[in-house]
Design a protein around this motif. Structure first.
Motif, PDB file in Angstrom:
ATOM      1  N   VAL A   1       0.803  -1.226   0.000  1.00 39.01           N
ATOM      2  CA  VAL A   1       0.000   0.000   0.000  1.00 39.01           C
ATOM      3  C   VAL A   1       0.835   1.274   0.000  1.00 39.01           C
ATOM      4  CG1 VAL A   1      -2.071  -1.071   0.949  1.00 39.01           C
ATOM      5  CG2 VAL A   1      -0.375  -0.130   2.501  1.00 39.01           C
ATOM      6  N   ALA A   2       2.095   1.195   0.414  1.00 38.17           N
ATOM      7  CA  ALA A   2       2.968   2.380   0.396  1.00 38.17           C
ATOM      8  C   ALA A   2       4.418   1.938   0.486  1.00 38.17           C
ATOM      9  CB  ALA A   2       2.634   3.313   1.557  1.00 38.17           C
ATOM     10  N   VAL A   3       5.278   2.767  -0.083  1.00 39.65           N
ATOM     11  CA  VAL A   3       6.723   2.490  -0.056  1.00 39.65           C
ATOM     12  C   VAL A   3       7.451   3.785   0.275  1.00 39.65           C
ATOM     13  CG1 VAL A   3       8.705   1.708  -1.399  1.00 39.65           C
ATOM     14  CG2 VAL A   3       6.475   0.703  -1.806  1.00 39.65           C
ATOM     15  N   ARG A   4       8.419   3.663   1.173  1.00 42.44           N
ATOM     16  CA  ARG A   4       9.299   4.774   1.497  1.00 42.44           C
ATOM     17  C   ARG A   4      10.727   4.283   1.311  1.00 42.44           C
ATOM     18  NH1 ARG A   4       7.503   7.715   6.802  1.00 42.44           N
ATOM     19  NH2 ARG A   4       8.825   9.268   5.838  1.00 42.44           N
ATOM     20  N   ALA A   5      11.681   5.167   1.476  1.00 40.12           N
ATOM     21  CA  ALA A   5      13.084   4.820   1.222  1.00 40.12           C
ATOM     22  C   ALA A   5      13.536   3.599   2.017  1.00 40.12           C
ATOM     23  CB  ALA A   5      13.980   6.009   1.522  1.00 40.12           C
ATOM     24  N   ALA A   6      13.119   3.502   3.281  1.00 38.97           N
ATOM     25  CA  ALA A   6      13.593   2.410   4.134  1.00 38.97           C
ATOM     26  C   ALA A   6      12.490   1.449   4.556  1.00 38.97           C
ATOM     27  CB  ALA A   6      14.264   2.990   5.384  1.00 38.97           C
ATOM     28  N   SER A   7      11.248   1.641   4.072  1.00 38.46           N
ATOM     29  CA  SER A   7      10.160   0.787   4.558  1.00 38.46           C
ATOM     30  C   SER A   7       9.115   0.515   3.484  1.00 38.46           C
ATOM     31  CB  SER A   7       9.490   1.423   5.773  1.00 38.46           C
ATOM     32  OG  SER A   7       8.850   2.624   5.406  1.00 38.46           O
ATOM     33  N   VAL A   8       8.310  -0.495   3.783  1.00 31.16           N
ATOM     34  CA  VAL A   8       7.190  -0.857   2.924  1.00 31.16           C
ATOM     35  C   VAL A   8       5.988  -1.136   3.821  1.00 31.16           C
ATOM     36  CG1 VAL A   8       7.907  -3.301   2.866  1.00 31.16           C
ATOM     37  CG2 VAL A   8       6.411  -2.407   1.073  1.00 31.16           C
ATOM     38  N   ALA A   9       4.822  -0.647   3.401  1.00 29.65           N
ATOM     39  CA  ALA A   9       3.578  -0.870   4.150  1.00 29.65           C
ATOM     40  C   ALA A   9       2.737  -1.889   3.388  1.00 29.65           C
ATOM     41  CB  ALA A   9       2.813   0.431   4.324  1.00 29.65           C
ATOM     42  N   ILE A  10       2.259  -2.880   4.122  1.00 31.16           N
ATOM     43  CA  ILE A  10       1.520  -3.993   3.523  1.00 31.16           C
ATOM     44  C   ILE A  10       0.214  -4.179   4.284  1.00 31.16           C
ATOM     45  CG2 ILE A  10       1.593  -6.466   2.980  1.00 31.16           C
ATOM     46  CD1 ILE A  10       4.725  -6.155   3.157  1.00 31.16           C
ATOM     47  N   HIS A  11      -0.867  -4.378   3.539  1.00 26.92           N
ATOM     48  CA  HIS A  11      -2.164  -4.701   4.141  1.00 26.92           C
ATOM     49  C   HIS A  11      -2.417  -6.189   3.922  1.00 26.92           C
ATOM     50  CE1 HIS A  11      -6.227  -4.108   5.586  1.00 26.92           C
ATOM     51  NE2 HIS A  11      -6.618  -4.917   4.619  1.00 26.92           N
ATOM     52  N   HIS A  12      -2.736  -6.901   5.006  1.00 30.03           N
ATOM     53  CA  HIS A  12      -3.053  -8.333   4.954  1.00 30.03           C
ATOM     54  C   HIS A  12      -4.505  -8.546   5.349  1.00 30.03           C
ATOM     55  CE1 HIS A  12       1.182  -9.546   4.740  1.00 30.03           C
ATOM     56  NE2 HIS A  12       1.434  -8.721   5.740  1.00 30.03           N
ATOM     57  N   THR A  13      -5.172  -9.451   4.654  1.00 31.92           N
ATOM     58  CA  THR A  13      -6.517  -9.870   5.010  1.00 31.92           C
ATOM     59  C   THR A  13      -6.532 -11.390   5.071  1.00 31.92           C
ATOM     60  OG1 THR A  13      -7.446  -7.989   3.812  1.00 31.92           O
ATOM     61  CG2 THR A  13      -8.965  -9.764   4.390  1.00 31.92           C
ATOM     62  N   VAL A  14      -7.020 -11.951   6.178  1.00 30.34           N
ATOM     63  CA  VAL A  14      -7.155 -13.400   6.322  1.00 30.34           C
ATOM     64  C   VAL A  14      -8.639 -13.724   6.191  1.00 30.34           C
ATOM     65  CG1 VAL A  14      -6.775 -15.415   7.798  1.00 30.34           C
ATOM     66  CG2 VAL A  14      -5.164 -13.484   7.869  1.00 30.34           C
ATOM     67  N   ARG A  15      -8.951 -14.619   5.242  1.00 27.18           N
ATOM     68  CA  ARG A  15     -10.347 -14.986   4.977  1.00 27.18           C
ATOM     69  C   ARG A  15     -10.543 -16.489   5.050  1.00 27.18           C
ATOM     70  NH1 ARG A  15      -9.353 -11.235   0.750  1.00 27.18           N
ATOM     71  NH2 ARG A  15     -10.677  -9.418   0.884  1.00 27.18           N
ATOM     72  N   ARG A  16     -11.761 -16.867   5.387  1.00 27.55           N
ATOM     73  CA  ARG A  16     -12.237 -18.235   5.197  1.00 27.55           C
ATOM     74  C   ARG A  16     -13.405 -18.082   4.236  1.00 27.55           C
ATOM     75  NH1 ARG A  16     -13.558 -19.702  10.247  1.00 27.55           N
ATOM     76  NH2 ARG A  16     -15.626 -18.826   9.944  1.00 27.55           N
ATOM     77  N   GLY A  17     -13.172 -18.492   2.978  1.00 25.83           N
ATOM     78  CA  GLY A  17     -14.161 -18.205   1.944  1.00 25.83           C
ATOM     79  C   GLY A  17     -14.261 -16.699   1.785  1.00 25.83           C
ATOM     80  N   SER A  18     -15.466 -16.161   1.837  1.00 29.29           N
ATOM     81  CA  SER A  18     -15.651 -14.715   1.704  1.00 29.29           C
ATOM     82  C   SER A  18     -15.663 -13.987   3.050  1.00 29.29           C
ATOM     83  CB  SER A  18     -16.961 -14.422   0.958  1.00 29.29           C
ATOM     84  OG  SER A  18     -18.056 -14.921   1.698  1.00 29.29           O
ATOM     85  N   LEU A  19     -15.606 -14.743   4.153  1.00 31.58           N
ATOM     86  CA  LEU A  19     -15.659 -14.149   5.488  1.00 31.58           C
ATOM     87  C   LEU A  19     -14.275 -13.651   5.921  1.00 31.58           C
ATOM     88  CD1 LEU A  19     -17.291 -13.571   8.094  1.00 31.58           C
ATOM     89  CD2 LEU A  19     -16.623 -15.862   8.857  1.00 31.58           C
ATOM     90  N   VAL A  20     -14.174 -12.361   6.234  1.00 31.73           N
ATOM     91  CA  VAL A  20     -12.921 -11.783   6.723  1.00 31.73           C
ATOM     92  C   VAL A  20     -12.773 -12.131   8.202  1.00 31.73           C
ATOM     93  CG1 VAL A  20     -11.645  -9.655   7.179  1.00 31.73           C
ATOM     94  CG2 VAL A  20     -12.940  -9.906   5.044  1.00 31.73           C
TER      95      VAL A  20
END
Length: 154
Positions: free
Chosen positions: A97-116
């Motif tokens: 979702v975003a990148v900076r010089a020394a870091s990276v931002a990541i969004h994770h979603t864990v699902r079972r089927g369509s249920l978050v």
């Protein structure tokens, strides 16, 4: 199994800019009540993140082995929405979702089927052996720029 007949560890895949990593819940993942212990969601996300970076061409091991540093989680926000249980088939979807010089931002979603079941926002910073943040290799920044989630799956 690979083309050479050697069994390979489980891995994920990219679907557009989203990385998808399947997980099966084992007995060891559950707590006394029979649901996935809260910290294990972080383990699932870490595996997915490592697999995503490897598939994208981010050579974490090479940078570490060269003594240039390693990623460390600098920030984490997690929301639990529903429990998972023994033998559930889960999917961890990860997006840059975003990148900076020394870091990276990541969004994770864990699902079972369509249920978050859980969602997390993780910032991983590249840290030099001294413990101080250090710039990510230019090639990595280029890879991340191509993978930044833009609200579509393209």
């Amino acid at each position: 199994m690979s083309d050479d007949g050697v069994d390979q560890p489980q891995g994920g895949r990219f679907e557009g800019r989203e990385h998808r990593y399947p997980v099966r819940v084992f007995f060891e993942d559950t707590d006394l009540s029979g649901v996935v212990y809260h910290a294990n969601y972080l383990r699932y996300m870490e595996r997915a993140r490592s697999d995503m970076l490897r598939l994208a061409g981010i050579d974490q091991r090479g940078v570490h082995d060269a003594g240039e540093g390693a990623y460390a989680v600098a920030d984490l926000a997690i929301r639990y929405r529903a429990p998972a249980g023994l033998d559930d088939a889960l999917l961890v979807a990860s997006r840059i979702v975003a990148v900076r010089a020394a870091s990276v931002a990541i969004h994770h979603t864990v699902r079972r089927g369509s249920l978050v079941l859980a969602e997390a926002d993780v910032t991983a910073a590249l840290v030099a052996p001294s413990g101080r943040p250090t710039r990510q290799p230019a090639a990595w920044l280029d890879i991340y720029q191509r993978l930044i989630w833009q609200g579509t799956n393209s």
